[in-house]
Write a protein that holds these residues in place. Structure first.
Motif, PDB file in Angstrom:
ATOM      1  N   TYR A 119       0.867  -1.186   0.000  1.00 50.00           N
ATOM      2  CA  TYR A 119       0.000   0.000   0.000  1.00 50.00           C
ATOM      3  C   TYR A 119       0.897   1.226   0.000  1.00 50.00           C
ATOM      4  O   TYR A 119       1.844   1.316   0.792  1.00 50.00           O
ATOM      5  CB  TYR A 119      -0.909   0.007   1.234  1.00 50.00           C
ATOM      6  CG  TYR A 119      -1.844  -1.178   1.269  1.00 50.00           C
ATOM      7  CD1 TYR A 119      -3.112  -1.103   0.719  1.00 50.00           C
ATOM      8  CD2 TYR A 119      -1.435  -2.384   1.829  1.00 50.00           C
ATOM      9  CE1 TYR A 119      -3.965  -2.193   0.727  1.00 50.00           C
ATOM     10  CE2 TYR A 119      -2.281  -3.484   1.842  1.00 50.00           C
ATOM     11  CZ  TYR A 119      -3.542  -3.379   1.292  1.00 50.00           C
ATOM     12  OH  TYR A 119      -4.380  -4.467   1.292  1.00 50.00           O
ATOM     13  N   LEU A 120       0.580   2.183  -0.855  1.00 48.45           N
ATOM     14  CA  LEU A 120       1.353   3.419  -0.979  1.00 48.45           C
ATOM     15  C   LEU A 120       0.501   4.596  -0.528  1.00 48.45           C
ATOM     16  O   LEU A 120      -0.731   4.545  -0.621  1.00 48.45           O
ATOM     17  CB  LEU A 120       1.806   3.599  -2.425  1.00 48.45           C
ATOM     18  CG  LEU A 120       2.699   2.476  -2.955  1.00 48.45           C
ATOM     19  CD1 LEU A 120       2.837   2.563  -4.465  1.00 48.45           C
ATOM     20  CD2 LEU A 120       4.059   2.509  -2.294  1.00 48.45           C
ATOM     21  N   PHE A 121       1.165   5.687  -0.090  1.00 50.56           N
ATOM     22  CA  PHE A 121       0.443   6.803   0.510  1.00 50.56           C
ATOM     23  C   PHE A 121       1.005   8.144   0.064  1.00 50.56           C
ATOM     24  O   PHE A 121       2.190   8.276  -0.219  1.00 50.56           O
ATOM     25  CB  PHE A 121       0.515   6.709   2.041  1.00 50.56           C
ATOM     26  CG  PHE A 121      -0.110   5.450   2.560  1.00 50.56           C
ATOM     27  CD1 PHE A 121      -1.461   5.413   2.859  1.00 50.56           C
ATOM     28  CD2 PHE A 121       0.634   4.300   2.706  1.00 50.56           C
ATOM     29  CE1 PHE A 121      -2.061   4.251   3.303  1.00 50.56           C
ATOM     30  CE2 PHE A 121       0.047   3.122   3.153  1.00 50.56           C
ATOM     31  CZ  PHE A 121      -1.300   3.090   3.452  1.00 50.56           C
ATOM     32  N   TYR A 122       0.125   9.139   0.079  1.00 47.76           N
ATOM     33  CA  TYR A 122       0.506  10.526  -0.138  1.00 47.76           C
ATOM     34  C   TYR A 122       1.217  11.017   1.124  1.00 47.76           C
ATOM     35  O   TYR A 122       0.795  10.717   2.241  1.00 47.76           O
ATOM     36  CB  TYR A 122      -0.752  11.374  -0.390  1.00 47.76           C
ATOM     37  CG  TYR A 122      -0.472  12.848  -0.540  1.00 47.76           C
ATOM     38  CD1 TYR A 122      -0.111  13.383  -1.758  1.00 47.76           C
ATOM     39  CD2 TYR A 122      -0.579  13.695   0.559  1.00 47.76           C
ATOM     40  CE1 TYR A 122       0.139  14.736  -1.904  1.00 47.76           C
ATOM     41  CE2 TYR A 122      -0.321  15.062   0.424  1.00 47.76           C
ATOM     42  CZ  TYR A 122       0.037  15.563  -0.803  1.00 47.76           C
ATOM     43  OH  TYR A 122       0.286  16.908  -0.934  1.00 47.76           O
ATOM     44  N   ASN A 123       2.288  11.765   0.944  1.00 46.95           N
ATOM     45  CA  ASN A 123       2.994  12.330   2.088  1.00 46.95           C
ATOM     46  C   ASN A 123       3.739  13.579   1.620  1.00 46.95           C
ATOM     47  O   ASN A 123       4.829  13.495   1.072  1.00 46.95           O
ATOM     48  CB  ASN A 123       3.970  11.312   2.681  1.00 46.95           C
ATOM     49  CG  ASN A 123       4.657  11.836   3.928  1.00 46.95           C
ATOM     50  OD1 ASN A 123       4.402  12.941   4.381  1.00 46.95           O
ATOM     51  ND2 ASN A 123       5.539  11.030   4.493  1.00 46.95           N
ATOM     52  N   ALA A 124       3.103  14.725   1.819  1.00 44.89           N
ATOM     53  CA  ALA A 124       3.711  16.006   1.453  1.00 44.89           C
ATOM     54  C   ALA A 124       2.982  17.120   2.191  1.00 44.89           C
ATOM     55  O   ALA A 124       1.842  16.937   2.625  1.00 44.89           O
ATOM     56  CB  ALA A 124       3.621  16.229  -0.054  1.00 44.89           C
ATOM     57  N   PHE A 125       3.623  18.245   2.317  1.00 46.17           N
ATOM     58  CA  PHE A 125       3.007  19.420   2.933  1.00 46.17           C
ATOM     59  C   PHE A 125       2.380  19.102   4.296  1.00 46.17           C
ATOM     60  O   PHE A 125       1.234  19.441   4.564  1.00 46.17           O
ATOM     61  CB  PHE A 125       1.966  20.054   1.987  1.00 46.17           C
ATOM     62  CG  PHE A 125       2.502  20.360   0.630  1.00 46.17           C
ATOM     63  CD1 PHE A 125       3.448  21.356   0.449  1.00 46.17           C
ATOM     64  CD2 PHE A 125       2.096  19.630  -0.474  1.00 46.17           C
ATOM     65  CE1 PHE A 125       3.962  21.629  -0.808  1.00 46.17           C
ATOM     66  CE2 PHE A 125       2.612  19.896  -1.738  1.00 46.17           C
ATOM     67  CZ  PHE A 125       3.543  20.898  -1.897  1.00 46.17           C
ATOM     68  N   PHE A 126       3.131  18.413   5.144  1.00 44.12           N
ATOM     69  CA  PHE A 126       2.691  18.083   6.501  1.00 44.12           C
ATOM     70  C   PHE A 126       1.454  17.194   6.517  1.00 44.12           C
ATOM     71  O   PHE A 126       0.686  17.210   7.471  1.00 44.12           O
ATOM     72  CB  PHE A 126       2.451  19.349   7.337  1.00 44.12           C
ATOM     73  CG  PHE A 126       3.616  20.284   7.326  1.00 44.12           C
ATOM     74  CD1 PHE A 126       4.767  19.985   8.044  1.00 44.12           C
ATOM     75  CD2 PHE A 126       3.586  21.456   6.583  1.00 44.12           C
ATOM     76  CE1 PHE A 126       5.860  20.836   8.022  1.00 44.12           C
ATOM     77  CE2 PHE A 126       4.674  22.314   6.560  1.00 44.12           C
ATOM     78  CZ  PHE A 126       5.820  22.001   7.290  1.00 44.12           C
TER      79      PHE A 126
END
Length: 153
Positions: A119-126
């Motif tokens: 499973y992959l996830f969004y991770n940006a801008f806190f």
């Protein structure tokens, strides 16, 4: 003669079905120039338990989707069971797929292997959606599975 016609018919159906499958996957998956996971090695998530950038010189294509690998060994493992190493939800953010059924970009270094699936996830801008996923994983996974089925069917 009948046998030849039957063989040609089966071959035609196989080719056209594969072509449709590959085209659909290319349209639905999170790809950068037909390459999945932004060029990261899908096998490394399982074997090294970390995100490892693949090499553009070590590649394999599975049903229209291209994957890069960090080693020939990883490529060989992938070719033995491609579906087992592909990311869930076409490589889109698992949290977004579960929370609101949308295709959202990911950070390939923010991931989770759960029950033998990636499973992959969004991770940006806190905003690390893996943390949100972990708070309600069971429900989000059920919703994400259902939402992805709607997209690919």
């Amino acid at each position: 003669m009948r046998r030849q016609i039957l063989i040609m018919f089966v071959a035609f159906i196989s080719v056209t079905t594969f072509g449709q499958t590959a085209a659909k996957r290319i349209a639905d998956f999170n790809l950068d120039k037909k390459t999945a996971i932004q060029g990261y090695d899908p096998v490394a998530y399982f074997t090294q338990k970390k995100a490892v950038k693949g090499k553009a010189t070590i590649v394999a294509t599975y049903e229209g989707v291209t994957y890069n690998f960090s080693s020939q060994t990883n490529k060989d493992l992938f070719l033995k069971n491609p579906a087992g190493y592909e990311p869930q939800y076409g490589g889109w953010c698992a949290f977004a797929m579960g929370d609101y059924g949308e295709k959202v970009e990911i950070n390939p270094e923010t991931f989770k292997v759960l029950d033998g699936k990636l499973y992959l996830f969004y991770n940006a801008f806190f905003n690390n959606t893996l943390k949100s996923w972990n708070r309600d994983e069971v429900n989000l996974k059920k919703k994400a599975d259902a939402n992805w089925k709607k997209i690919i069917n």
